[in-house]
Design a protein around this motif. Structure first.
Motif, PDB file in Angstrom:
ATOM      1  N   CYS A 237       0.848  -1.197   0.000  1.00 27.11           N
ATOM      2  CA  CYS A 237       0.000   0.000   0.000  1.00 27.11           C
ATOM      3  C   CYS A 237       0.885   1.249   0.000  1.00 27.11           C
ATOM      4  O   CYS A 237       1.830   1.348   0.779  1.00 27.11           O
ATOM      5  N   ILE A 238       0.582   2.205  -0.889  1.00 27.57           N
ATOM      6  CA  ILE A 238       1.404   3.424  -0.964  1.00 27.57           C
ATOM      7  C   ILE A 238       0.685   4.642  -0.361  1.00 27.57           C
ATOM      8  O   ILE A 238       0.999   5.778  -0.697  1.00 27.57           O
ATOM      9  N   CYS A 239      -0.260   4.369   0.533  1.00 32.10           N
ATOM     10  CA  CYS A 239      -0.974   5.480   1.202  1.00 32.10           C
ATOM     11  C   CYS A 239      -0.012   6.525   1.749  1.00 32.10           C
ATOM     12  O   CYS A 239      -0.251   7.732   1.633  1.00 32.10           O
TER      13      CYS A 239
ATOM     14  N   CYS B 100      -6.430   4.872   3.038  1.00 29.28           N
ATOM     15  CA  CYS B 100      -6.899   5.865   2.052  1.00 29.28           C
ATOM     16  C   CYS B 100      -8.093   5.350   1.252  1.00 29.28           C
ATOM     17  O   CYS B 100      -8.766   6.123   0.567  1.00 29.28           O
TER      18      CYS B 100
ATOM     19  N   CYS C  60      -7.682  -3.624  -4.132  1.00 29.60           N
ATOM     20  CA  CYS C  60      -8.118  -2.656  -3.120  1.00 29.60           C
ATOM     21  C   CYS C  60      -9.326  -1.866  -3.609  1.00 29.60           C
ATOM     22  O   CYS C  60      -9.239  -1.126  -4.604  1.00 29.60           O
TER      23      CYS C  60
ATOM     24  N   MET D  90      -2.641  -1.750  -6.869  1.00 24.08           N
ATOM     25  CA  MET D  90      -3.805  -2.436  -6.271  1.00 24.08           C
ATOM     26  C   MET D  90      -5.089  -1.612  -6.372  1.00 24.08           C
ATOM     27  O   MET D  90      -6.175  -2.098  -6.079  1.00 24.08           O
ATOM     28  N   PHE D  91      -4.959  -0.350  -6.785  1.00 26.40           N
ATOM     29  CA  PHE D  91      -6.130   0.524  -6.883  1.00 26.40           C
ATOM     30  C   PHE D  91      -7.171  -0.061  -7.832  1.00 26.40           C
ATOM     31  O   PHE D  91      -6.841  -0.448  -8.949  1.00 26.40           O
TER      32      PHE D  91
ATOM     33  N   GLY E 296      -5.654  -0.358   2.431  1.00 28.26           N
ATOM     34  CA  GLY E 296      -5.049   0.732   3.205  1.00 28.26           C
ATOM     35  C   GLY E 296      -6.088   1.748   3.636  1.00 28.26           C
ATOM     36  O   GLY E 296      -7.219   1.766   3.120  1.00 28.26           O
TER      37      GLY E 296
ATOM     38  N   CYS F 156      -7.865   7.638  -2.154  1.00 35.73           N
ATOM     39  CA  CYS F 156      -8.164   6.441  -2.955  1.00 35.73           C
ATOM     40  C   CYS F 156      -9.672   6.208  -3.018  1.00 35.73           C
ATOM     41  O   CYS F 156     -10.212   5.856  -4.074  1.00 35.73           O
TER      42      CYS F 156
HETATM   43  S1  SF4 Z   1      -5.420   2.312   0.006  1.00 32.40           S
HETATM   44 FE1  SF4 Z   1      -5.423   0.746  -1.566  1.00 32.40          FE
HETATM   45  S2  SF4 Z   1      -5.399   1.837  -3.529  1.00 32.40           S
HETATM   46 FE2  SF4 Z   1      -4.790   3.258  -1.921  1.00 32.40          FE
HETATM   47  S3  SF4 Z   1      -2.580   3.165  -1.872  1.00 32.40           S
HETATM   48 FE3  SF4 Z   1      -3.293   1.701  -0.336  1.00 32.40          FE
HETATM   49  S4  SF4 Z   1      -3.464  -0.243  -1.422  1.00 32.40           S
HETATM   50 FE4  SF4 Z   1      -3.285   1.353  -2.984  1.00 32.40          FE
END
Ligand code: SF4
Length: 364
Positions: free
Chosen positions: A316-318, A347, A338, A333-334, A345, A355
């Motif tokens: 996750c890159i939140c 977000c 996810c 994963m967007f 995550g 997100c």
């Molecule tokens: S919340 Fe989901 S879509 Fe947003 S960065 Fe984390 S893994 Fe990716």
């Protein structure tokens, strides 16, 4: 806003004019907002798509659920699993901690409950004197006064607060050291409480600031004000939300916060520990401070989870999104693994998360 306000009389025309004025700004500009509600409006009304490509609007750390760090989420889960009753706002239940969420803990039998306000939690404690109730308190200056007011009214002995409260100006102080931004849109609901004065330090450092509300025209007006300042080579705090924000804010709410809390260094997801960026209950209220009262209950388990977290691969890159250095489109994963019904995550959990907003409004 009055009935004679031009926005009310002809909102479409006023917004068209604002967009024309914004488009006339000839240079590149990077504008950052630090508010999940602003991001939701920007995504919902496609505001980025209405601007020339040279004018970027970045999203910063503005969603209270998203900036709550893993340590605080894990602590709340540990306390619930150790037999305490943990109460918090709905979104927090779904945010994954190191191994599980509060929701998962509840499914395993822990006493985790959702409330709409701290007053519901206090009532629960008064009605259940045999239970220890811990209110997991998150949020910015917008919601902190409600926690302060409850503390000042008096709390039952079986009630304590685990604070994960954040102050927005210190986050801007950190961001300006790290990212290339020309100007900031400041959150109108925060300024309703604090007033516009806390943002003056950034104007003194040559960053134009516009406090904006949450309708599309509020944000367009804020962007126009910022571009006018950039064009003129000035930097000041301007108020694009005059119908709600006064320069001095709400002094009664500010006094309540100052009476109840001390300012402390706290951790933000994505930004690390920021000096003087959070609140902790004053010593005289420490009988109700869950971080003191139950430290021995959670400390060892939290240290174990920290070790597990260090070894876990994070996809996750939140944390990067919260600093404006990435968008949900950068996350593989967007919309795939996810999604709002299965968030990986924070977000994606909160409807103030970038997100979540992009999933809802920015997909083809
Ligand atoms: S919340 Fe989901 S879509 Fe947003 S960065 Fe984390 S893994 Fe990716």
């Amino acid at each position: 806003m009055t009935k004679t306000d031009p926005f009310i009389q002809n909102p479409i025309e006023v917004q068209k004019k604002l967009i024309e004025n914004i488009a006339a700004y000839p240079k590149p500009a990077r504008i950052m907002h630090i508010c999940g509600t602003h991001e939701r409006t920007i995504a919902k009304y496609g505001i980025r798509s209405l601007l020339p490509g040279r004018i970027e609007v970045l999203s910063g750390p503005g969603c209270p659920v998203c900036v709550t760090p893993d340590d605080d989420i894990d602590t709340a889960i540990i306390l619930a699993k150790k037999g305490l009753t943990v109460v918090t706002f709905g979104d927090m239940l779904r945010v994954p901690g190191t191994e599980e969420s509060l929701f998962d803990a509840r499914a395993e039998g822990a006493d985790v409950r959702m409330v709409y306000s701290i007053d519901d939690a206090v009532k629960l404690a008064a009605e259940n004197p045999d239970k220890e109730i811990v209110f997991f308190s998150i949020g910015f200056e917008t919601t902190i006064p409600t926690t302060a007011a409850a503390v000042l009214r008096g709390l039952p002995p079986n009630f304590s607060v685990y604070t994960s409260l954040k102050l927005t100006p210190p986050a801007i102080s950190l961001l300006v050291q790290d990212i290339n931004v020309d100007a900031f849109i400041a959150p109108g609901h925060v300024a309703v409480i604090t007033g516009t004065v806390p943002y003056e330090e950034f104007a003194e450092k040559d960053y134009p600031i516009a406090v904006a509300g949450f309708e599309s025209y509020d944000i367009l007006l804020g962007i126009k004000m910022l571009l006018d300042q950039l064009e003129a080579g000035t930097s000041a705090v301007e108020n694009a939300y005059m119908r709600a924000v006064k320069t001095e804010g709400n002094p009664i709410a500010v006094k309540m916060m100052n009476d109840v809390f001390d300012v402390v260094d706290v951790e933000w997801r994505g930004l690390g520990i920021i000096p003087d960026s959070g609140y902790r209950l004053k010593e005289k209220y420490q009988d109700h401070d869950a971080a003191i009262k139950f430290k021995d209950t959670y400390e060892d388990s939290l240290n174990e989870l920290r070790e597990i977290r260090k070894k876990k691969k994070k996809n996750c890159i939140c944390a990067t999104i919260l600093t404006g250095k990435a968008t949900p489109a950068d996350c593989p994963m967007f919309e795939k693994a996810c999604r709002p019904e299965s968030p990986i995550g924070p977000c994606m959990v909160s409807d103030e998360g970038m997100c979540h907003s992009w999933y809802k409004y920015c997909r083809d």
